[in-house]
Write a protein that holds these residues in place. Structure first.
Motif, PDB file in Angstrom:
ATOM      1  N   LEU A 157      13.816  -5.323   4.733  1.00  0.00           N
ATOM      2  CA  LEU A 157      12.414  -4.606   5.134  1.00  0.00           C
ATOM      3  C   LEU A 157      12.423  -3.366   5.679  1.00  0.00           C
ATOM      4  CD1 LEU A 157       9.497  -5.615   5.174  1.00  0.00           C
ATOM      5  CD2 LEU A 157       9.666  -6.547   7.399  1.00  0.00           C
ATOM      6  N   ILE A 158      13.369  -3.012   6.429  1.00  0.00           N
ATOM      7  CA  ILE A 158      13.542  -1.604   7.013  1.00  0.00           C
ATOM      8  C   ILE A 158      13.779  -0.540   5.812  1.00  0.00           C
ATOM      9  CG2 ILE A 158      14.947   0.035   8.334  1.00  0.00           C
ATOM     10  CD1 ILE A 158      15.522  -2.357  10.336  1.00  0.00           C
ATOM     11  N   ASP A 159      14.450  -1.117   5.016  1.00  0.00           N
ATOM     12  CA  ASP A 159      14.728  -0.006   3.718  1.00  0.00           C
ATOM     13  C   ASP A 159      13.471   0.118   2.782  1.00  0.00           C
ATOM     14  OD1 ASP A 159      15.851   1.057   1.484  1.00  0.00           O
ATOM     15  OD2 ASP A 159      17.481  -0.309   1.306  1.00  0.00           O
ATOM     16  N   LEU A 160      12.703  -1.154   2.809  1.00  0.00           N
ATOM     17  CA  LEU A 160      11.534  -0.954   1.863  1.00  0.00           C
ATOM     18  C   LEU A 160      10.587  -0.065   2.569  1.00  0.00           C
ATOM     19  CD1 LEU A 160      10.902  -4.808   1.106  1.00  0.00           C
ATOM     20  CD2 LEU A 160      11.421  -2.912  -0.652  1.00  0.00           C
ATOM     21  N   VAL A 161      10.159  -0.199   3.785  1.00  0.00           N
ATOM     22  CA  VAL A 161       9.245   0.599   4.663  1.00  0.00           C
ATOM     23  C   VAL A 161       9.452   1.840   4.617  1.00  0.00           C
ATOM     24  CG1 VAL A 161       7.888   0.745   6.596  1.00  0.00           C
ATOM     25  CG2 VAL A 161       8.366  -1.639   5.341  1.00  0.00           C
ATOM     26  N   PHE A 162      10.689   2.153   5.210  1.00  0.00           N
ATOM     27  CA  PHE A 162      11.327   3.533   5.104  1.00  0.00           C
ATOM     28  C   PHE A 162      11.092   4.430   3.828  1.00  0.00           C
ATOM     29  CE2 PHE A 162      14.245   6.996   5.081  1.00  0.00           C
ATOM     30  CZ  PHE A 162      14.191   7.582   6.199  1.00  0.00           C
ATOM     31  N   ASN A 163      11.295   3.689   2.815  1.00  0.00           N
ATOM     32  CA  ASN A 163      11.287   4.330   1.465  1.00  0.00           C
ATOM     33  C   ASN A 163       9.744   4.675   0.936  1.00  0.00           C
ATOM     34  OD1 ASN A 163      13.896   5.001  -0.306  1.00  0.00           O
ATOM     35  ND2 ASN A 163      14.307   2.843   0.796  1.00  0.00           N
ATOM     36  N   VAL A 164       9.125   3.601   1.326  1.00  0.00           N
ATOM     37  CA  VAL A 164       7.507   3.928   1.180  1.00  0.00           C
ATOM     38  C   VAL A 164       6.793   5.221   1.796  1.00  0.00           C
ATOM     39  CG1 VAL A 164       5.161   3.047   1.410  1.00  0.00           C
ATOM     40  CG2 VAL A 164       7.128   1.393   0.412  1.00  0.00           C
ATOM     41  N   LEU A 165       7.466   5.190   3.248  1.00  0.00           N
ATOM     42  CA  LEU A 165       6.609   6.167   3.949  1.00  0.00           C
ATOM     43  C   LEU A 165       7.191   7.388   3.973  1.00  0.00           C
ATOM     44  CD1 LEU A 165       6.000   3.945   7.315  1.00  0.00           C
ATOM     45  CD2 LEU A 165       4.429   4.510   5.633  1.00  0.00           C
ATOM     46  N   MET A 166       8.513   7.632   3.685  1.00  0.00           N
ATOM     47  CA  MET A 166       9.158   8.671   3.491  1.00  0.00           C
ATOM     48  C   MET A 166       9.304   9.426   2.183  1.00  0.00           C
ATOM     49  SD  MET A 166       9.570   9.739   6.441  1.00  0.00           S
ATOM     50  CE  MET A 166      10.831  11.211   6.210  1.00  0.00           C
ATOM     51  N   GLY A 185       8.921  11.195  -1.208  1.00  0.00           N
ATOM     52  CA  GLY A 185       8.176  12.616  -1.165  1.00  0.00           C
ATOM     53  C   GLY A 185       6.761  12.550  -1.817  1.00  0.00           C
ATOM     54  N   ASP A 186       6.330  11.510  -2.390  1.00  0.00           N
ATOM     55  CA  ASP A 186       5.057  11.736  -3.064  1.00  0.00           C
ATOM     56  C   ASP A 186       4.122  11.212  -1.855  1.00  0.00           C
ATOM     57  OD1 ASP A 186       5.754  12.295  -5.672  1.00  0.00           O
ATOM     58  OD2 ASP A 186       5.919  10.094  -6.470  1.00  0.00           O
ATOM     59  N   ASN A 187       4.506  10.702  -0.810  1.00  0.00           N
ATOM     60  CA  ASN A 187       3.688  10.094   0.342  1.00  0.00           C
ATOM     61  C   ASN A 187       3.753  11.176   1.474  1.00  0.00           C
ATOM     62  OD1 ASN A 187       2.784   8.157  -1.217  1.00  0.00           O
ATOM     63  ND2 ASN A 187       4.589   6.636  -0.316  1.00  0.00           N
ATOM     64  N   LEU A 188       4.080  12.445   1.353  1.00  0.00           N
ATOM     65  CA  LEU A 188       4.111  13.551   2.241  1.00  0.00           C
ATOM     66  C   LEU A 188       3.035  13.613   3.040  1.00  0.00           C
ATOM     67  CD1 LEU A 188       6.113  15.673   3.052  1.00  0.00           C
ATOM     68  CD2 LEU A 188       4.799  17.429   1.784  1.00  0.00           C
ATOM     69  N   HIS A 189       1.861  13.297   2.404  1.00  0.00           N
ATOM     70  CA  HIS A 189       0.451  13.271   3.223  1.00  0.00           C
ATOM     71  C   HIS A 189      -0.202  11.901   3.343  1.00  0.00           C
ATOM     72  CE1 HIS A 189       0.623  17.557   2.724  1.00  0.00           C
ATOM     73  NE2 HIS A 189       0.704  17.650   1.692  1.00  0.00           N
ATOM     74  N   LEU A 190       0.772  11.000   3.226  1.00  0.00           N
ATOM     75  CA  LEU A 190       0.505   9.482   3.447  1.00  0.00           C
ATOM     76  C   LEU A 190      -0.528   9.255   2.681  1.00  0.00           C
ATOM     77  CD1 LEU A 190       0.899   9.710   7.551  1.00  0.00           C
ATOM     78  CD2 LEU A 190       2.544   8.862   5.658  1.00  0.00           C
ATOM     79  N   ASP A 230       9.318   4.500  14.614  1.00  0.00           N
ATOM     80  CA  ASP A 230       8.317   5.662  15.320  1.00  0.00           C
ATOM     81  C   ASP A 230       8.071   6.582  14.055  1.00  0.00           C
ATOM     82  OD1 ASP A 230       8.304   4.136  17.583  1.00  0.00           O
ATOM     83  OD2 ASP A 230       9.495   5.605  18.553  1.00  0.00           O
ATOM     84  N   LEU A 231       6.741   6.476  13.592  1.00  0.00           N
ATOM     85  CA  LEU A 231       6.261   7.437  12.757  1.00  0.00           C
ATOM     86  C   LEU A 231       5.476   8.443  13.138  1.00  0.00           C
ATOM     87  CD1 LEU A 231       5.748   8.494   9.450  1.00  0.00           C
ATOM     88  CD2 LEU A 231       3.676   7.128   9.731  1.00  0.00           C
ATOM     89  N   THR A 232       5.846   9.636  13.224  1.00  0.00           N
ATOM     90  CA  THR A 232       5.206  10.953  13.865  1.00  0.00           C
ATOM     91  C   THR A 232       4.479  11.741  12.850  1.00  0.00           C
ATOM     92  OG1 THR A 232       7.233  12.314  13.914  1.00  0.00           O
ATOM     93  CG2 THR A 232       6.530  11.052  15.863  1.00  0.00           C
TER      94      THR A 232
END
Lengths: 210, 124
Positions: A119-128, A130-135, A168-170
């Protein structure tokens, strides 16, 4: 005026929901009274919430309101032990078949540890991504970054094992606030101030009204 | 018969009598040997307090059986896994659910009973 951190929190939630594909569920608040069986359908839950922020001071007191914000992404997985129940429930199963089924049991603690890591792997890859730079927002979000991942030891809750991790997402965004500043239409009081020896000079004093 | 022997004999009624709390329990040893025809008491739900101080009712079956009725006492610490089948509901005729021994049993020692804590299993 809605502060941007609320929009960004919704955007994070939307990104995670769109990428879930049944692998986890998403909740936009930190529910502390969850029941392990409650998310038994997917075994995994992601909770997103605004954790706090800080604003570097500006000398003018008027901004810009540069908001350095932190979001908590709480990841929770639950898992029961896994085994071949069809064999154990088969009254005609031989002693050897039963022994083989029991030897292949995967303990809940191991299963849940693997599950939270995935799950950590999945979520990290979604949030980080490159296409989601601006979320996923059309307006830019600055410095999007997962600063820290903290994982806790699995523990038993009811007849299942549960594991938790927190990310922690900043990020940064300049907040906009309503203002009654009348900078464009301030009253201007012109007064003749003569500098010594300069009969032509004039200065004006602007008075801000609030 | 002294008082302890008397108390142990009462387990035949309090734990094993099907007209009281007795329910059919099946143990399967790690080597695949099935021990059935055992009667015991099952508590299906237990009250617990979470780390956050929230009181919850957890589905967490606990089986108590008379030790003298067991030909072999299951131990969670032994090599391999024990399976335990209990009725899904508190009825002798209910369909069975299969669990594994989750943690060390609680041995009633001189009182003559053993209590087993079960862990849920799902199809792999």
């Amino acid at each position: 005026m809605t502060m941007h951190f609320r929009t960004i929190k919704d955007a994070i939630e939307t990104l995670l929901v769109n990428a879930a594909s049944g692998q986890y569920r998403v909740r936009g608040y930190p529910d502390q009274a969850f029941n392990a069986a409650e998310f038994a359908d997917t075994d995994r839950l992601v909770q997103v919430y605004y954790d706090g922020g800080n604003f570097p001071n500006t000398s003018s007191g008027r901004g810009p309101y540069d908001h350095r914000m932190t979001f908590k992404i709480q990841l929770i997985a639950s898992r029961a032990a896994q085994c071949d129940l069809t064999v154990l429930n088969d009254l005609s199963a031989t002693q050897g078949q039963l022994a083989a089924a029991l030897a292949a049991v995967e303990p809940a603690a191991k299963g849940v540890d693997d599950s939270i890591d995935e799950l950590i792997d999945l979520v990290f890859n979604v949030l980080m991504d490159g296409d989601n730079l601006h979320l996923g927002l059309s307006d830019p979000v600055g410095s999007r970054w997962i600063e820290r991942i903290e994982k806790q030891e699995p523990y038993a809750r009811g007849d299942r094992a549960v594991a938790e991790a927190t990310m922690d997402l900043t990020c940064r965004r300049t907040e906009e606030v309503p203002t009654t500043d009348l900078l464009g239409t301030v009253d201007v009081i012109k007064t003749d101030i003569q500098n010594q020896g300069d009969t032509a000079a004039r200065a004006s004093v602007e008075v801000e009204t609030t | 018969m002294n008082l302890r022997e008397l108390a142990e004999s009462h387990l035949g009624v309090t734990l094993e009598n099907a007209n009281h709390f007795g329910l059919p329990i099946v143990f399967i040893s790690p080597s695949g040997v099935t021990y059935d025809a055992i009667q015991g008491q099952v508590l299906y739900d237990t009250r617990a307090v979470t780390d956050l101080g929230v009181e919850i009712i957890a589905h967490n079956p606990v089986v108590t059986v008379r030790k003298s009725s067991l030909t072999r006492v299951p131990l969670a610490s032994e090599k391999g896994t024990w399976a335990v089948k209990i009725p899904a509901t508190p009825s002798p005729t209910a369909s069975t659910e299969t669990y594994i021994l989750g943690r060390q049993s609680e041995d009633g020692g001189s009182l003559g009973f053993v209590r087993f804590y079960l862990s849920k299993t799902v199809q792999s």
